[in-house]
Scaffold this motif. Structure first.
Motif, short mmCIF file in Angstrom:
data_model
loop_
_atom_site.label_atom_id
_atom_site.label_comp_id
_atom_site.label_asym_id
_atom_site.label_seq_id
_atom_site.Cartn_x
_atom_site.Cartn_y
_atom_site.Cartn_z
N MET A 39 0.82 -1.20 0.00
CA MET A 39 0.00 0.00 0.00
C MET A 39 0.86 1.25 0.00
N LEU A 40 1.98 1.24 0.73
CA LEU A 40 2.87 2.40 0.75
C LEU A 40 3.49 2.65 -0.62
N TYR A 41 3.93 1.56 -1.26
CA TYR A 41 4.51 1.71 -2.61
C TYR A 41 3.46 2.26 -3.58
N TRP A 42 2.27 1.70 -3.52
CA TRP A 42 1.22 2.16 -4.42
C TRP A 42 0.84 3.61 -4.15
N LEU A 43 0.72 3.96 -2.87
CA LEU A 43 0.34 5.33 -2.51
C LEU A 43 1.40 6.33 -2.95
N GLU A 44 2.66 5.94 -2.81
CA GLU A 44 3.76 6.84 -3.22
C GLU A 44 3.71 7.08 -4.73
N ASP A 45 3.56 6.01 -5.50
CA ASP A 45 3.49 6.15 -6.96
C ASP A 45 2.24 6.91 -7.38
N GLU A 46 1.11 6.68 -6.72
CA GLU A 46 -0.14 7.33 -7.08
C GLU A 46 -0.05 8.84 -6.82
N LEU A 47 0.53 9.23 -5.69
CA LEU A 47 0.66 10.66 -5.40
C LEU A 47 1.58 11.36 -6.41
N ASN A 48 2.68 10.72 -6.75
CA ASN A 48 3.61 11.33 -7.72
C ASN A 48 2.96 11.41 -9.10
N SER A 49 2.21 10.37 -9.49
CA SER A 49 1.55 10.39 -10.80
C SER A 49 0.51 11.51 -10.88
N ARG A 50 -0.25 11.68 -9.81
CA ARG A 50 -1.25 12.73 -9.82
C ARG A 50 -0.61 14.12 -9.81
N ASP A 102 3.09 6.93 -15.82
CA ASP A 102 3.56 5.87 -14.92
C ASP A 102 5.05 6.08 -14.64
N GLU A 103 5.56 5.26 -13.72
CA GLU A 103 6.99 5.30 -13.41
C GLU A 103 7.71 4.35 -14.35
N ILE A 104 8.89 4.78 -14.81
CA ILE A 104 9.67 3.99 -15.76
C ILE A 104 10.98 3.60 -15.11
N HIS A 105 11.26 2.30 -15.20
CA HIS A 105 12.53 1.78 -14.70
C HIS A 105 13.30 1.28 -15.92
N ASP A 106 14.30 2.03 -16.32
CA ASP A 106 15.07 1.69 -17.53
C ASP A 106 16.55 1.76 -17.20
N GLY A 107 17.29 0.79 -17.69
CA GLY A 107 18.72 0.77 -17.43
C GLY A 107 19.47 1.92 -18.05
N GLY A 108 18.88 2.59 -19.04
CA GLY A 108 19.59 3.66 -19.71
C GLY A 108 19.58 4.97 -18.95
N PHE A 113 9.26 9.46 -13.60
CA PHE A 113 7.83 9.40 -13.92
C PHE A 113 7.62 10.16 -15.23
N LEU A 114 6.85 9.57 -16.12
CA LEU A 114 6.59 10.17 -17.43
C LEU A 114 5.10 10.33 -17.63
N TYR A 115 4.75 11.54 -18.13
CA TYR A 115 3.37 11.78 -18.55
C TYR A 115 3.44 12.34 -19.96
N ARG A 116 2.92 11.58 -20.95
CA ARG A 116 2.96 12.02 -22.33
C ARG A 116 1.55 12.34 -22.82
N THR A 117 1.39 13.54 -23.33
CA THR A 117 0.11 13.98 -23.86
C THR A 117 0.37 14.99 -24.97
N GLU A 118 -0.62 15.76 -25.38
CA GLU A 118 -0.46 16.80 -26.39
C GLU A 118 -1.51 17.89 -26.17
N TYR A 119 -1.25 19.04 -26.78
CA TYR A 119 -2.21 20.14 -26.67
C TYR A 119 -2.27 20.85 -28.02
N THR A 120 -3.29 21.68 -28.21
CA THR A 120 -3.49 22.42 -29.47
C THR A 120 -3.33 23.91 -29.21
N HIS A 121 -2.56 24.55 -30.09
CA HIS A 121 -2.36 26.01 -29.95
C HIS A 121 -2.33 26.61 -31.35
#
Length: 421
Positions: A39-50, A102-108, A113-121
């Protein structure tokens, strides 16, 4: 044939219950520990994602107002609206689809944490990538170790307290059983059943019941012994008279002499018959007692009983007086009443050296008053009154009468038979 199960003393139940509940506590504690960690791991990731998702609106507004990429929103969050502005180590992030959060664990590169979206201008679509360094927002390994250590210490303390409570409760439940078991095994006839004062009410009631049953058993045993001795004595006396009179009949042929011996035999046989009927009334079925009707006690019946003990009273110079206030109705037969009064009169005569023995007959009681030596220790105790009086106790219980012995006003004793109409 069913084999008996393995027996174990009740003392082992404390250790067995402790082991049983300790096992449950360990399983529950381990489950709660794993669940809390997840629950602590999930709560930590959820707060950072939000937090990262909520920062997207701020980044879009600033980009629309001409902010350049990369845009630093906080010390840990950076926003990019052009792919070419991404550092080389983050170019692999472009492969994640729109809406990825979500959180990304990559050796590189480091965890992020990454959030990918787009917007119109102004009619154009712009990509938007928000990146948060996870190492700066998540708990460090040292902090996780401290949290785990505190959790383990708290659970250990609770486990010890839980174990202590279980031991106290089981001992409180088992100690009375153990104590009663030891008292039951005791050979001391004066042993008293008791349990600790803080025991449950049911254990105290059980101890009281055992004490009551023991007293009843002791009383029944004394009555049975008295019954055997009394029956032996009362039956041997007329048999001795019959045998002696029969032998004397052979010695003389004088008609008057033989008539006296025959009268002795007839009287002894009648006495034996009365004794047998009275003693058998103690072992008759309860239904027989209930079916028996009431009968009237006559003066002649009482006087006939007095005549039987007259020789013993005359030998000690005693006078027996009868005060017949009325002729009450009772349930016991003539044989039973005869045995009751003969025992009371014999005791009164044996306890007196001179004076008068008074028999008072009322509608609800019969009193025998003497002016003898009074009550002795055995008669004053609760354990019985002696051989004859134990028989009186048993007969009174048989017919729901009350038998009491009390000291007279000046000297002597009053024996009272109280009966219900």
């Amino acid at each position: 044939m069913r084999k008996p199960g393995k027996k174990s003393p009740v003392n082992t139940m404390t250790s067995k219950l402790s082991i049983y509940f300790a096992s449950i506590a360990v399983v529950v504690g381990a489950t709660l520990f794993v669940f809390s960690q997840a629950m602590l791991y999930w709560l930590e990731d959820e707060l950072n994602s939000r937090t990262l998702q909520n920062s997207a609106g701020t980044a879009i507004v600033q980009f629309k107002h001409g902010a350049s990429s990369p845009l630093i929103i906080t010390t840990t969050i950076r926003a990019y609206n052009r792919i070419e502005d991404l550092p080389n180590k983050y170019l692999a992030l472009t492969q994640y689809p729109l809406g990825f959060l979500d959180e990304i664990h990559d050796g590189g590169f480091e965890d992020l944490f990454l959030y990918r979206t787009e917007y119109t201008h102004e009619g154009k679509r712009f990509p938007l990538l928000l990146i948060m360094n996870a190492e700066h927002v998540e708990l460090s390994p040292t902090e996780w170790r401290n949290i785990n250590l505190i959790s383990l210490v708290v659970m250990l303390v609770l486990f010890l307290l839980f174990g202590f409570a279980i031991i106290k409760v089981t001992r409180r439940l088992i100690t009375p059983v153990t104590q009663l078991s030891q008292q039951l095994k005791s050979t001391d006839p004066n042993a008293h059943f008791s349990v600790p004062r803080d025991s449950a009410t049911e254990f105290n009631e059980l101890a009281d019941s055992l004490n009551s049953y023991r007293q009843q058993n002791e009383k029944l045993i004394r009555q049975e012994q008295a019954f055997a001795r009394y029956a032996s004595h009362e039956l041997r006396t007329p048999l001795t008279v019959i045998r002696g009179a029969t032998w004397l009949l052979k010695q003389k042929t004088d008609p008057e002499y033989q008539s006296r011996q025959r009268e002795r035999i007839a009287k002894a046989a009648t006495d034996m018959q009365h004794t047998i009927e009275a003693l058998l009334s103690l072992v008759k079925q309860e239904q027989a007692k209930e079916d028996a009707g009431l009968r009237v006690i006559t003066r002649a019946e009482i006087e006939h009983i007095i005549e039987y003990v007259h020789p013993l009273a005359d030998s000690k110079g005693l006078t027996i007086t009868l005060n017949m206030q009325c002729e009450p109705k009772i349930q016991p037969s003539e044989s039973v009443l005869r045995m009751l009064l003969i025992n009371l009169l014999n005791n009164a005569i044996n306890a007196s050296e001179s004076g008068v023995i008074v028999i008072d007959v009322a509608h609800d009681q019969i009193k025998v008053t003497d002016h003898g030596s009074g009550l002795n220790e055995s008669e004053q105790s609760t354990k019985g009154h002696g051989l004859g009086l134990l028989i009186i106790d048993a007969l009174c219980q048989r017919y729901d009468w009350q038998f009491t012995l009390s000291p007279a006003a000046h000297t002597g004793c009053i024996a009272t038979l109280e009966f219900n109409q």
